[in-house]
Scaffold this active site. Structure first.
Site, PDB file in Angstrom:
ATOM      1  N   ASN A  10       0.868  -1.180   0.000  1.00 58.15           N
ATOM      2  CA  ASN A  10       0.000   0.000   0.000  1.00 58.15           C
ATOM      3  C   ASN A  10       0.906   1.231   0.000  1.00 58.15           C
ATOM      4  O   ASN A  10       1.502   1.564   1.023  1.00 58.15           O
ATOM      5  CB  ASN A  10      -0.896  -0.030   1.245  1.00 58.15           C
ATOM      6  CG  ASN A  10      -1.721   1.241   1.394  1.00 58.15           C
ATOM      7  OD1 ASN A  10      -1.784   2.066   0.482  1.00 58.15           O
ATOM      8  ND2 ASN A  10      -2.340   1.411   2.551  1.00 58.15           N
TER       9      ASN A  10
ATOM     10  N   LYS B  87       0.120   4.260  -0.283  1.00 58.78           N
ATOM     11  CA  LYS B  87      -0.514   5.449   0.309  1.00 58.78           C
ATOM     12  C   LYS B  87      -0.289   6.661  -0.623  1.00 58.78           C
ATOM     13  O   LYS B  87      -0.288   6.489  -1.835  1.00 58.78           O
ATOM     14  CB  LYS B  87       0.003   5.669   1.734  1.00 58.78           C
ATOM     15  CG  LYS B  87      -0.122   4.381   2.566  1.00 58.78           C
ATOM     16  CD  LYS B  87       0.099   4.549   4.031  1.00 58.78           C
ATOM     17  CE  LYS B  87      -0.084   3.196   4.729  1.00 58.78           C
ATOM     18  NZ  LYS B  87       0.034   3.280   6.171  1.00 58.78           N
TER      19      LYS B  87
ATOM     20  N   HIS C 290      -9.477   1.222   5.287  1.00 61.28           N
ATOM     21  CA  HIS C 290      -8.148   1.426   5.886  1.00 61.28           C
ATOM     22  C   HIS C 290      -8.285   2.407   7.052  1.00 61.28           C
ATOM     23  O   HIS C 290      -9.060   3.366   6.979  1.00 61.28           O
ATOM     24  CB  HIS C 290      -7.165   1.964   4.840  1.00 61.28           C
ATOM     25  CG  HIS C 290      -5.757   1.920   5.331  1.00 61.28           C
ATOM     26  ND1 HIS C 290      -5.261   2.847   6.215  1.00 61.28           N
ATOM     27  CD2 HIS C 290      -4.756   1.038   5.109  1.00 61.28           C
ATOM     28  CE1 HIS C 290      -4.003   2.534   6.500  1.00 61.28           C
ATOM     29  NE2 HIS C 290      -3.672   1.439   5.846  1.00 61.28           N
TER      30      HIS C 290
ATOM     31  N   GLU D  38      -6.566   4.794   8.013  1.00 58.96           N
ATOM     32  CA  GLU D  38      -6.332   6.204   7.693  1.00 58.96           C
ATOM     33  C   GLU D  38      -7.583   6.838   7.096  1.00 58.96           C
ATOM     34  O   GLU D  38      -7.854   8.017   7.299  1.00 58.96           O
ATOM     35  CB  GLU D  38      -5.113   6.327   6.761  1.00 58.96           C
ATOM     36  CG  GLU D  38      -3.827   6.134   7.557  1.00 58.96           C
ATOM     37  CD  GLU D  38      -2.682   5.492   6.808  1.00 58.96           C
ATOM     38  OE1 GLU D  38      -2.685   5.499   5.571  1.00 58.96           O
ATOM     39  OE2 GLU D  38      -1.777   4.960   7.494  1.00 58.96           O
TER      40      GLU D  38
ATOM     41  N   GLU E  71      -4.995  -4.623  10.877  1.00 61.74           N
ATOM     42  CA  GLU E  71      -3.976  -3.583  10.971  1.00 61.74           C
ATOM     43  C   GLU E  71      -4.184  -2.809  12.268  1.00 61.74           C
ATOM     44  O   GLU E  71      -4.971  -1.850  12.301  1.00 61.74           O
ATOM     45  CB  GLU E  71      -4.080  -2.625   9.783  1.00 61.74           C
ATOM     46  CG  GLU E  71      -3.811  -3.285   8.442  1.00 61.74           C
ATOM     47  CD  GLU E  71      -3.251  -2.302   7.425  1.00 61.74           C
ATOM     48  OE1 GLU E  71      -2.224  -2.623   6.830  1.00 61.74           O
ATOM     49  OE2 GLU E  71      -3.818  -1.208   7.254  1.00 61.74           O
TER      50      GLU E  71
ATOM     51  N   GLY F  81       3.027   2.461  10.670  1.00 67.14           N
ATOM     52  CA  GLY F  81       3.983   3.543  10.449  1.00 67.14           C
ATOM     53  C   GLY F  81       4.748   3.939  11.704  1.00 67.14           C
ATOM     54  O   GLY F  81       5.408   4.965  11.728  1.00 67.14           O
TER      55      GLY F  81
ATOM     56  N   SER G 210       3.871  -2.067  10.223  1.00 66.08           N
ATOM     57  CA  SER G 210       5.327  -2.138  10.332  1.00 66.08           C
ATOM     58  C   SER G 210       5.904  -3.503   9.953  1.00 66.08           C
ATOM     59  O   SER G 210       6.847  -3.987  10.599  1.00 66.08           O
ATOM     60  CB  SER G 210       5.780  -1.726  11.739  1.00 66.08           C
ATOM     61  OG  SER G 210       5.378  -0.386  12.009  1.00 66.08           O
TER      62      SER G 210
HETATM   63  P1  13P Z   1       3.248   0.457   7.654  1.00 63.61           P
HETATM   64  O1  13P Z   1       3.765  -0.823   7.042  1.00 63.61           O
HETATM   65  O2  13P Z   1       3.958   1.679   7.161  1.00 63.61           O
HETATM   66  O3  13P Z   1       3.175   0.350   9.145  1.00 63.61           O
HETATM   67  O4  13P Z   1       1.730   0.636   7.131  1.00 63.61           O
HETATM   68  C1  13P Z   1       0.838  -0.414   7.236  1.00 63.61           C
HETATM   69  C2  13P Z   1      -0.377  -0.064   6.469  1.00 63.61           C
HETATM   70  O5  13P Z   1      -1.107   0.830   6.826  1.00 63.61           O
HETATM   71  C3  13P Z   1      -0.648  -0.817   5.241  1.00 63.61           C
HETATM   72  O6  13P Z   1      -1.924  -0.562   4.765  1.00 63.61           O
END
Ligand code: 13P
Length: 256
Positions: free
Chosen positions: A9, A11, A95, A97, A167, A173, A212
């Site tokens: 992903n 983003k 997601h 976010e 997640e 992140g 992560s």
């Molecule tokens: P990270 O791998 O940067 O922690 O992000 C995970 C994520 O949100 C994948 O959709």
């Protein structure tokens, strides 16, 4: 064993040049990985570019969200059929976010899941708790609620051909990966929750871990019985890290 899924992903990252370089490196590095399903989720505007580049390869393409509507006066939105025009077969739904930054409710997420599934896309339904919710011991209650709203609106049959991603928001992140045991516990809970509606389907549903994931921790996460792959954010922007994760999945799948 089903082929593990390694999904990147991206983003809101990249540009025309960096994305061309990244896709080329991932394509070159995954050629021999026949026991892994690799899926890339670029930003919307780069879908045509990545779609063109991936033609004839084994890598699948996905979008980071979609509209719950099919067409009409929805400025800024993108429909499932538009994604199909660019050979997307996957789409992220819910997601964290988008749940947090765009205020997407459980019900909106469920509507998007239905829109994706009914168009023939594979929705990757993301669920997971915040740090505060984990500390309050509410992890299972939160994940159960997020799943239940989708199950009630969509019906369990629509989970056939879908994917769920766990997640934990506190691990996204942050470099704070859930331990394999913490992740396994929630993955098993997700499977049990779906099994209440359809046991057979729950057994075969791919459940990915996200938060992560890196080349260094992929193998121990994939070793857990209910972890069927990874949804990778930051590390998917670095070809060698992402390929390291895909290679770990290939070794796991081969049992080596
Ligand atoms: P990270 O791998 O940067 O922690 O992000 C995970 C994520 O949100 C994948 O959709």
């Amino acid at each position: 064993m089903q082929r593990p899924i390694v999904a990147g992903n991206w983003k809101m990252n990249g540009n025309l040049g960096s994305i061309a370089t990244l896709v080329d490196a991932i394509e070159a590095g995954t050629g021999g990985l026949d026991r892994v399903r690799v899926v890339l989720f670029p930003p919307f505007v780069y879908l045509p570019q990545v779609s063109h580049r991936l033609k004839g390869t084994a890598i699948s393409l996905g979008a980071q969200t979609l509209s719950e509507h099919t067409a009409g006066a929805f400025t800024g939105e993108v429909s499932a059929s538009m994604l199909l025009d660019f050979d997307c077969s996957y789409v992220l739904v819910g997601h964290s976010e988008r749940r947090n930054l765009s205020r997407e409710s459980d019900l909106l997420v469920a509507r998007k899941f239905v829109a994706a599934r009914d168009a023939g896309l594979t929705p990757v339904l993301c669920v997971g708790e915040s740090l505060q919710e984990r500390e309050q011991g509410a992890t299972e209650a939160v994940v159960a609620r997020q799943l239940r709203v989708v199950l009630d609106l969509a019906g369990v049959q629509r989970f056939e051909g879908a994917v769920v991603a766990y997640e934990p928001v506190w691990a996204i992140g942050t470099g704070m990966t859930a331990t394999p045991e913490q992740a396994q516990e929630v993955h098993a809970f997700i499977r049990r929750t779906l099994a209440e509606d359809n046991a057979g389907l729950a057994t075969s549903l791919p459940i990915l871990y996200g938060g992560s994931v890196r080349a260094a921790n992929a193998a121990e996460l994939l070793a857990m019985p209910d972890i069927d792959g990874g949804l990778v954010g930051g590390a998917s922007l670095d070809a060698s890290e992402f390929l390291g994760i895909a290679a770990a999945a290939q070794r796991h799948s081969e049992g080596t």
